[in-house]
Design a protein around this motif. Sequence first.
Motif, PDB file in Angstrom:
ATOM      1  N   GLU A 165      45.607  60.144  32.337  1.00  0.00           N
ATOM      2  CA  GLU A 165      44.851  61.372  32.030  1.00  0.00           C
ATOM      3  C   GLU A 165      45.465  62.183  30.896  1.00  0.00           C
ATOM      4  N   GLU A 166      46.764  62.387  30.951  1.00  0.00           N
ATOM      5  CA  GLU A 166      47.396  63.301  29.998  1.00  0.00           C
ATOM      6  C   GLU A 166      47.408  62.749  28.572  1.00  0.00           C
ATOM      7  N   ASP A 167      47.186  61.438  28.407  1.00  0.00           N
ATOM      8  CA  ASP A 167      47.194  60.857  27.062  1.00  0.00           C
ATOM      9  C   ASP A 167      45.792  60.549  26.537  1.00  0.00           C
ATOM     10  N   LYS A 168      44.776  60.801  27.370  1.00  0.00           N
ATOM     11  CA  LYS A 168      43.404  60.444  27.006  1.00  0.00           C
ATOM     12  C   LYS A 168      42.940  61.114  25.722  1.00  0.00           C
ATOM     13  N   GLU A 169      43.156  62.427  25.640  1.00  0.00           N
ATOM     14  CA  GLU A 169      42.586  63.162  24.506  1.00  0.00           C
ATOM     15  C   GLU A 169      43.189  62.679  23.194  1.00  0.00           C
ATOM     16  N   GLN A 170      44.479  62.411  23.191  1.00  0.00           N
ATOM     17  CA  GLN A 170      45.122  61.911  21.970  1.00  0.00           C
ATOM     18  C   GLN A 170      44.529  60.549  21.575  1.00  0.00           C
ATOM     19  N   ALA A 171      44.278  59.694  22.583  1.00  0.00           N
ATOM     20  CA  ALA A 171      43.689  58.376  22.303  1.00  0.00           C
ATOM     21  C   ALA A 171      42.275  58.534  21.748  1.00  0.00           C
ATOM     22  N   LEU A 172      41.515  59.483  22.275  1.00  0.00           N
ATOM     23  CA  LEU A 172      40.153  59.708  21.782  1.00  0.00           C
ATOM     24  C   LEU A 172      40.183  60.269  20.360  1.00  0.00           C
ATOM     25  N   PHE A 173      41.196  61.066  20.069  1.00  0.00           N
ATOM     26  CA  PHE A 173      41.377  61.527  18.693  1.00  0.00           C
ATOM     27  C   PHE A 173      41.606  60.334  17.763  1.00  0.00           C
ATOM     28  N   ILE A 174      42.459  59.401  18.184  1.00  0.00           N
ATOM     29  CA  ILE A 174      42.779  58.228  17.347  1.00  0.00           C
ATOM     30  C   ILE A 174      41.514  57.401  17.098  1.00  0.00           C
ATOM     31  N   ILE A 175      40.699  57.224  18.140  1.00  0.00           N
ATOM     32  CA  ILE A 175      39.450  56.459  17.994  1.00  0.00           C
ATOM     33  C   ILE A 175      38.492  57.179  17.039  1.00  0.00           C
ATOM     34  N   THR A 176      38.311  58.470  17.235  1.00  0.00           N
ATOM     35  CA  THR A 176      37.367  59.226  16.393  1.00  0.00           C
ATOM     36  C   THR A 176      37.848  59.253  14.946  1.00  0.00           C
ATOM     37  N   ASP A 177      39.161  59.326  14.776  1.00  0.00           N
ATOM     38  CA  ASP A 177      39.731  59.346  13.434  1.00  0.00           C
ATOM     39  C   ASP A 177      39.515  58.012  12.719  1.00  0.00           C
ATOM     40  N   GLN A 178      39.456  56.928  13.510  1.00  0.00           N
ATOM     41  CA  GLN A 178      39.181  55.625  12.879  1.00  0.00           C
ATOM     42  C   GLN A 178      37.696  55.495  12.533  1.00  0.00           C
ATOM     43  N   ILE A 179      36.823  56.066  13.368  1.00  0.00           N
ATOM     44  CA  ILE A 179      35.390  56.054  13.048  1.00  0.00           C
ATOM     45  C   ILE A 179      35.172  56.807  11.733  1.00  0.00           C
ATOM     46  N   LEU A 180      35.756  57.985  11.629  1.00  0.00           N
ATOM     47  CA  LEU A 180      35.588  58.799  10.424  1.00  0.00           C
ATOM     48  C   LEU A 180      36.748  59.782  10.330  1.00  0.00           C
ATOM     49  N   LYS A 181      37.599  59.517   9.359  1.00  0.00           N
ATOM     50  CA  LYS A 181      38.815  60.331   9.185  1.00  0.00           C
ATOM     51  C   LYS A 181      38.449  61.803   8.970  1.00  0.00           C
ATOM     52  N   GLY A 182      39.093  62.683   9.714  1.00  0.00           N
ATOM     53  CA  GLY A 182      38.880  64.119   9.544  1.00  0.00           C
ATOM     54  C   GLY A 182      37.727  64.674  10.362  1.00  0.00           C
ATOM     55  N   ARG A 183      36.961  63.804  11.017  1.00  0.00           N
ATOM     56  CA  ARG A 183      35.785  64.250  11.744  1.00  0.00           C
ATOM     57  C   ARG A 183      36.151  65.092  12.970  1.00  0.00           C
ATOM     58  N   TRP A 184      37.230  64.723  13.628  1.00  0.00           N
ATOM     59  CA  TRP A 184      37.646  65.379  14.881  1.00  0.00           C
ATOM     60  C   TRP A 184      37.663  66.901  14.747  1.00  0.00           C
ATOM     61  N   SER A 185      38.204  67.386  13.642  1.00  0.00           N
ATOM     62  CA  SER A 185      38.370  68.840  13.489  1.00  0.00           C
ATOM     63  C   SER A 185      37.055  69.531  13.122  1.00  0.00           C
ATOM     64  N   GLU A 186      36.003  68.751  12.840  1.00  0.00           N
ATOM     65  CA  GLU A 186      34.713  69.341  12.480  1.00  0.00           C
ATOM     66  C   GLU A 186      33.797  69.540  13.687  1.00  0.00           C
ATOM     67  N   VAL A 187      34.162  68.936  14.821  1.00  0.00           N
ATOM     68  CA  VAL A 187      33.228  68.875  15.958  1.00  0.00           C
ATOM     69  C   VAL A 187      33.815  69.494  17.220  1.00  0.00           C
ATOM     70  N   ARG A 188      32.953  69.616  18.227  1.00  0.00           N
ATOM     71  CA  ARG A 188      33.435  70.128  19.514  1.00  0.00           C
ATOM     72  C   ARG A 188      34.324  69.075  20.191  1.00  0.00           C
ATOM     73  N   PRO A 189      35.545  69.441  20.566  1.00  0.00           N
ATOM     74  CA  PRO A 189      36.424  68.470  21.234  1.00  0.00           C
ATOM     75  C   PRO A 189      35.923  68.171  22.646  1.00  0.00           C
ATOM     76  N   PRO A 190      36.431  67.112  23.254  1.00  0.00           N
ATOM     77  CA  PRO A 190      35.995  66.768  24.614  1.00  0.00           C
ATOM     78  C   PRO A 190      36.341  67.889  25.598  1.00  0.00           C
ATOM     79  N   ASN A 191      35.452  68.134  26.548  1.00  0.00           N
ATOM     80  CA  ASN A 191      35.771  69.097  27.611  1.00  0.00           C
ATOM     81  C   ASN A 191      36.257  68.327  28.860  1.00  0.00           C
ATOM     82  N   ALA A 192      36.656  69.087  29.864  1.00  0.00           N
ATOM     83  CA  ALA A 192      37.253  68.474  31.054  1.00  0.00           C
ATOM     84  C   ALA A 192      36.304  67.482  31.718  1.00  0.00           C
ATOM     85  N   GLN A 193      35.022  67.848  31.750  1.00  0.00           N
ATOM     86  CA  GLN A 193      34.028  66.987  32.391  1.00  0.00           C
ATOM     87  C   GLN A 193      33.869  65.657  31.634  1.00  0.00           C
ATOM     88  N   GLU A 194      33.832  65.749  30.312  1.00  0.00           N
ATOM     89  CA  GLU A 194      33.714  64.532  29.498  1.00  0.00           C
ATOM     90  C   GLU A 194      34.938  63.635  29.650  1.00  0.00           C
TER      91      GLU A 194
END
Lengths: 221, 221
Positions: free
Chosen positions: A119-148
């Motif tokens: 659990e505690e490493d999930k968000e960082q891993a999702l950042f890495i995935i999103t960054d590979q889809i499109l570099k810099g996109r993570w900071s432009e969008v709504r980050p994951p919430n607890a439910q997601e």
Amino acid sequence: MNNYPKSSRNTVKRSPKRGHYDREIVHQILDAGYICHVGFTIGKQPYVIPNAYGFGRESDTIYLHGAVGNRMLNQLEKGLPVCVTVTHTDGIVLARSAMHHSFNYRSVVLFGTAYLVPEEDKEQALFIITDQILKGRWSEVRPPNAQELKATKVLAMKIEEASAKIRTGPPKDDEADYELPVWAGVLPLQLTAGEAIPDPVMNQSLSVPASVNRIRVQNTI
Amino acid sequence: MNNYPKSSRNTVKRSPKRGHYDREIVHQILDAGYICHVGFTIGKQPYVIPNAYGFGRESDTIYLHGAVGNRMLNQLEKGLPVCVTVTHTDGIVLARSAMHHSFNYRSVVLFGTAYLVPEEDKEQALFIITDQILKGRWSEVRPPNAQELKATKVLAMKIEEASAKIRTGPPKDDEADYELPVWAGVLPLQLTAGEAIPDPVMNQSLSVPASVNRIRVQNTI
């Protein structure tokens, strides 16, 4: 050591000169990929599934994600051996004879075993995935919430063994065929980005973000 | 019947509305592919190998070829279960939240068992493969000779089960996120042909053949 270890599993036998084990080469080809093909076996049946939600890499670890109910992830989580492959088709190699036709390509084949990202490493891993889809996109969008985060399963796979295979350059024809009056060469192929298409229901005053502009410039031939 | 049979092996569970079993849809996606990913299992180890010499389809049969010593073909020839996957990456889906990022894509996953193509049918199978690499190319080049045919292994796989999965269109965001001031949409991706590069050692008076000109026109955005 900068090379992945070689074994019978990952050693390139066919055209061995095209085989590479250097981490930097393997990572470059991986990082240029959008979708990977994930291979796993249930019983004796192999499955090759494109990971259409993207994947990410950090150092020697690959991250995959999906919904908690995702069948593939549920299988992989059991600790099955996994093979992950990424291929770029760089050109059609047009030889003077039918049999020497081929492709220029870059591919990597990775071997490892997947495990659940805590659990505690999930968000960082999702950042890495999103960054590979499109570099810099993570900071432009709504980050994951607890439910997601709760509804998402993230798996990691440490790359135990890997190989890259690369073909570049003109056709290799039989000596006698070079005299034939046949056009030979390469038709380059490239995955190219077109004009960004705004979501029709979006407020149309929003301008195309930096992340998208960056990739369009990079990918134009 | 125009649909492939459905079983637990090929039924699309995740986003079932994106799943298709219609032969025509499966064949269209296959025929648009240059390289397929071939999955097979040795022991418990899955392998996913890109078929970089191309593949061909006729009706419900897929053809693969390689040198007689090719390890993958030697394994497949034993009659192992095989999974062949072709994926086209059509766009990056940019949502308003990180978790709804995705790809637009078309993929097919085929299941079957491979078998050796008998000597007398080899040349026709090689024509089908070459025609899929580049339509019309076969008649422009030197056909295979007896020695080449002998040194080449051609395998066929009858498609027993298949599914296609297709995602198109704009992002699907959470209702509340549509209000966010975040650009959302699709960045289209397409495998595009560039300028043909003549083999440097070729007689440069030969002009680019019809087969190449045809594909360049088709693939330009």
